[in-house]
Scaffold this active site. Sequence first.
Site, PDB file in Angstrom:
ATOM      1  N   HIS A 114       2.065   7.424   7.644  1.00 37.77           N
ATOM      2  CA  HIS A 114       3.456   7.891   7.694  1.00 37.77           C
ATOM      3  C   HIS A 114       3.654   9.195   6.934  1.00 37.77           C
ATOM      4  O   HIS A 114       4.775   9.689   6.857  1.00 37.77           O
ATOM      5  CB  HIS A 114       4.347   6.814   7.092  1.00 37.77           C
ATOM      6  CG  HIS A 114       3.819   6.356   5.768  1.00 37.77           C
ATOM      7  ND1 HIS A 114       2.723   5.522   5.675  1.00 37.77           N
ATOM      8  CD2 HIS A 114       4.168   6.663   4.518  1.00 37.77           C
ATOM      9  CE1 HIS A 114       2.443   5.327   4.401  1.00 37.77           C
ATOM     10  NE2 HIS A 114       3.296   6.001   3.670  1.00 37.77           N
ATOM     11  N   ASP A 280       0.798   6.430  12.734  1.00 31.45           N
ATOM     12  CA  ASP A 280      -0.365   5.857  13.415  1.00 31.45           C
ATOM     13  C   ASP A 280      -0.072   4.522  14.085  1.00 31.45           C
ATOM     14  O   ASP A 280      -0.990   3.841  14.534  1.00 31.45           O
ATOM     15  CB  ASP A 280      -1.540   5.716  12.433  1.00 31.45           C
ATOM     16  CG  ASP A 280      -1.217   4.792  11.284  1.00 31.45           C
ATOM     17  OD1 ASP A 280      -0.026   4.683  10.912  1.00 31.45           O
ATOM     18  OD2 ASP A 280      -2.143   4.152  10.748  1.00 31.45           O
ATOM     19  N   ARG A 283       3.124   0.567  11.486  1.00 32.20           N
ATOM     20  CA  ARG A 283       4.353   0.087  10.845  1.00 32.20           C
ATOM     21  C   ARG A 283       5.466  -0.097  11.864  1.00 32.20           C
ATOM     22  O   ARG A 283       5.440   0.509  12.937  1.00 32.20           O
ATOM     23  CB  ARG A 283       4.842   1.096   9.807  1.00 32.20           C
ATOM     24  CG  ARG A 283       3.918   1.238   8.642  1.00 32.20           C
ATOM     25  CD  ARG A 283       4.513   2.157   7.607  1.00 32.20           C
ATOM     26  NE  ARG A 283       3.638   2.152   6.431  1.00 32.20           N
ATOM     27  CZ  ARG A 283       3.999   2.534   5.229  1.00 32.20           C
ATOM     28  NH1 ARG A 283       5.222   2.978   5.024  1.00 32.20           N
ATOM     29  NH2 ARG A 283       3.145   2.481   4.232  1.00 32.20           N
ATOM     30  N   LYS A 377      -2.154  -4.014  10.722  1.00 27.19           N
ATOM     31  CA  LYS A 377      -0.777  -4.300  11.071  1.00 27.19           C
ATOM     32  C   LYS A 377      -0.461  -3.584  12.380  1.00 27.19           C
ATOM     33  O   LYS A 377      -1.160  -2.650  12.754  1.00 27.19           O
ATOM     34  CB  LYS A 377       0.168  -3.911   9.948  1.00 27.19           C
ATOM     35  CG  LYS A 377       0.061  -2.487   9.507  1.00 27.19           C
ATOM     36  CD  LYS A 377       0.802  -2.296   8.184  1.00 27.19           C
ATOM     37  CE  LYS A 377       0.635  -0.887   7.670  1.00 27.19           C
ATOM     38  NZ  LYS A 377       0.188  -0.836   6.283  1.00 27.19           N
TER      39      LYS A 377
HETATM   40  C1  G1P Z   1       1.567   1.780   1.018  1.00 27.37           C
HETATM   41  C2  G1P Z   1       2.269   0.451   1.109  1.00 27.37           C
HETATM   42  C3  G1P Z   1       1.286  -0.646   1.446  1.00 27.37           C
HETATM   43  C4  G1P Z   1       0.545  -0.292   2.738  1.00 27.37           C
HETATM   44  C5  G1P Z   1      -0.066   1.097   2.616  1.00 27.37           C
HETATM   45  C6  G1P Z   1      -0.686   1.545   3.924  1.00 27.37           C
HETATM   46  O1  G1P Z   1       0.598   1.743  -0.006  1.00 27.37           O
HETATM   47  O2  G1P Z   1       2.952   0.146  -0.089  1.00 27.37           O
HETATM   48  O3  G1P Z   1       1.961  -1.866   1.570  1.00 27.37           O
HETATM   49  O4  G1P Z   1      -0.453  -1.224   3.003  1.00 27.37           O
HETATM   50  O5  G1P Z   1       0.937   2.051   2.243  1.00 27.37           O
HETATM   51  O6  G1P Z   1       0.251   1.618   4.960  1.00 27.37           O
HETATM   52  P1  G1P Z   1       0.854   2.336  -1.483  1.00 27.37           P
HETATM   53  O7  G1P Z   1       1.282   3.760  -1.308  1.00 27.37           O
HETATM   54  O8  G1P Z   1       1.983   1.529  -2.062  1.00 27.37           O
HETATM   55  O9  G1P Z   1      -0.441   2.150  -2.209  1.00 27.37           O
HETATM   56 ZN    ZN Z   2       0.602   3.593   9.260  1.00 30.15          ZN
END
Ligand code: G1P
Ligand code: ZN
Length: 544
Positions: A114, A280, A283, A377
Site C-alpha cells: 500500500h 498488491d 488488503r 491475505k
Molecule cells: C503492516 C500491518 C500488518 C501487515 C503488514 C503487511 O505491517 O500492520 O498487519 O501484515 O503491514 O501488509 P507493519 O507496518 O505494522 O509492520
Molecule cells: Zn498489500
Amino acid sequence: MTIRKVETTPFSDQKPGTSGLRKAVTTFQQPHYLENFTQSIFDSLEAFQGQTLVVGGDGRYYNRQAIQTIIKMAAANGFGRVKVGHRGILSTPAASCVIRKYGAFGGIILSASHNPGGPNGDFGIKYNIGNGGPAPEKVTEAIFARTKSITEYRILDVPDINLDELGTSTVGDMVVEVIDSVADYQELLESLFDFDRIRQLLTGTNFRMCMDSMHAVTGPYATAIFEDRLGAPAGTVMNGVPLEDFGDGHPDPNLVYAHDLVEILFGDNAPDFGAASDGDGDRNMILGRNFFVTPSDSLAVLAANAQLVPGYKDGIAGIARSMPTSAAADRVADRLGIECYETPTGWKFFGNLLDAGKATLCGEESFGTGSNHVREKDGLWAVLFWLNILAVRQQSVEHIVREHWQLYGRNYYSRHDYEGVDSDRANTLVSKLRDMLPSLKGKPLGGYTVDYADDFSYTDPVDGSTSSKQGIRIGFTDGSRIVFRLSGTGTQGATLRVYLESYEPNIAKHNLDAQDALKPLIDIAEEVAQIRQYTGMDKPTVIT
Ligand code: G1P
Ligand code: ZN
C-alpha cells in the site's frame, strides 16, 4: 549461453521487514542493489535446480525492469521455468494461488503493498515459499545474513523477454511462460463462492456495489470478475487501470486514503456495498451504505457466517488473528467451539496454522483477511465472501454487523499511527515502556486496572519456533487493551502504531463513535507512553 558472474559488495540495509524488503525506488535503482538481494534469496534456497519460479508484481514503477533482471538471474542460477504474469502483473494472492496450483518451488513478488509508487515512491521484493506464503523468519533471516556477505551474483546477458504477449519462450536453458494474470485465480474463487447467486444479486435492481481498485493491481481482476463474469454494470469498478504511480494516490484501502469511495458510500443516493483494495491486492476495506466495517469485525462476521458460503459450508477448523487485531473473532470461535490463535503481526505467521489445518480463516486489523485457499491475505476474496453473505441473507451490511454486535457484543477498536517519527525517539519510547512493564501489573490507570503488561512473544504451535518482542500489550481487567508497536514496513523514519480496544456487551451502548468510546484508553496511552513528547506530534497522522 554463458553465465556472467558479477563481482559485488554487500549493502548493509537489506533486512526484510514485516513483508519483504521495502525501500524507496531510488534505493533499488542503485547499481547491484536488486541483484544482490535476488542472489541472496537464491543462495538461501536449496535444490531448486530445474524447478519453477513464479514472478509478478503490482505494476508499480520499476516492476518491469526488476522482472527482467530477476528472470535473467533465475536462468543463470538454474531454475527450469519461470511463470510470469502478463505485463508483469500478479496480485499477491494471485501469485500465491499460481505457486500452489502448479507446485512451483516458490515465487518472487514485486510490491511495496500500500506504499505510494512512482519514481519517488517505494518498491519492494518478497520471496514466497512453495506453500504460496511469505517466507518464514528462518528463511528471511538466512537471506539477510547472505546479503551481508555476498561477493558476486549470476546473470545471463540476453535480451529482455516480451511481457506483453502470452506464451512461452526460452532464456538460456530456462523456459519462460507469460501467463494470464487473472485466470487461475478467478477459477479458484469460483470454486469457493456461489457465483450464480452473487450474479443474481449484482444484476438485480435492488443492489448496487462500487469497487475501488485505486489504480492498483486489482483493476484487471475486479473488472474480469465483477463486471465480465458476475454481470455488474460497467463502471462498477472505479480506478480500474493499474498505473505505475497509482495515479499519484496512496493505494491503502482505509477511510483516509480511499476517500473517493468513502465519499460515494457516505454520500447521497449511496450504493449498498463498497469495497477497496490496496497496491498488491491483498488488503480490503468493506463499506455498507453509510457504514464502515472495521477489519476486525469483518473477520468475525465472515467466521460467523461461513456456513452460508459453499467453500466453507462444512465448517471452519479454527480462526487466527494477529495480536493487535480485536478479539471480536475470539467470541465467534468460542461460540463455534473452535480455536482462535493469536499470532504476531504479519501474514507469514499464519502459514503453519493453515498448512496444519488448524486455522481456516485468518485476519489482521490492518485490512487483511483471508483463508486456507491461498497463503496470503486476499482482498477480492473478502469482497466476494461479503457479497455471498449479502446474496444469501438479503440484508444490508449495517444490519448484519449490528445483529452480530447484539449477539456477541461490540469490540470498539481503533489504530492510531504516528508516521515519520525520528527513529531514535521512537525506539526510546518503546524501550521506556518496556522498562515500565513489570511495575504496571495491578496498577490503577484512569479508572481501569492493569491485568497484564508484557511484550508479546509467540511460540508457533506447529514447529515450536519462537518470536519475541512483537508488541507491548497493556491489558485491563475488563478486557480492554492498548498495544504499542513500531511498524516493520515503513521506509521513512519510524511509525508508531497504537492499537486501542474495548469491549461493550450492552446493546444500548453500541452507537458511539469509536474515538469517543475509546477516549479513556487514548488518554491512558498518552499518559504511559508520553506519545506527544517522543513523537513531537500532538495527534496521530492516520487514524483507522
Ligand atoms: C503492516 C500491518 C500488518 C501487515 C503488514 C503487511 O505491517 O500492520 O498487519 O501484515 O503491514 O501488509 P507493519 O507496518 O505494522 O509492520
Ligand atoms: Zn498489500
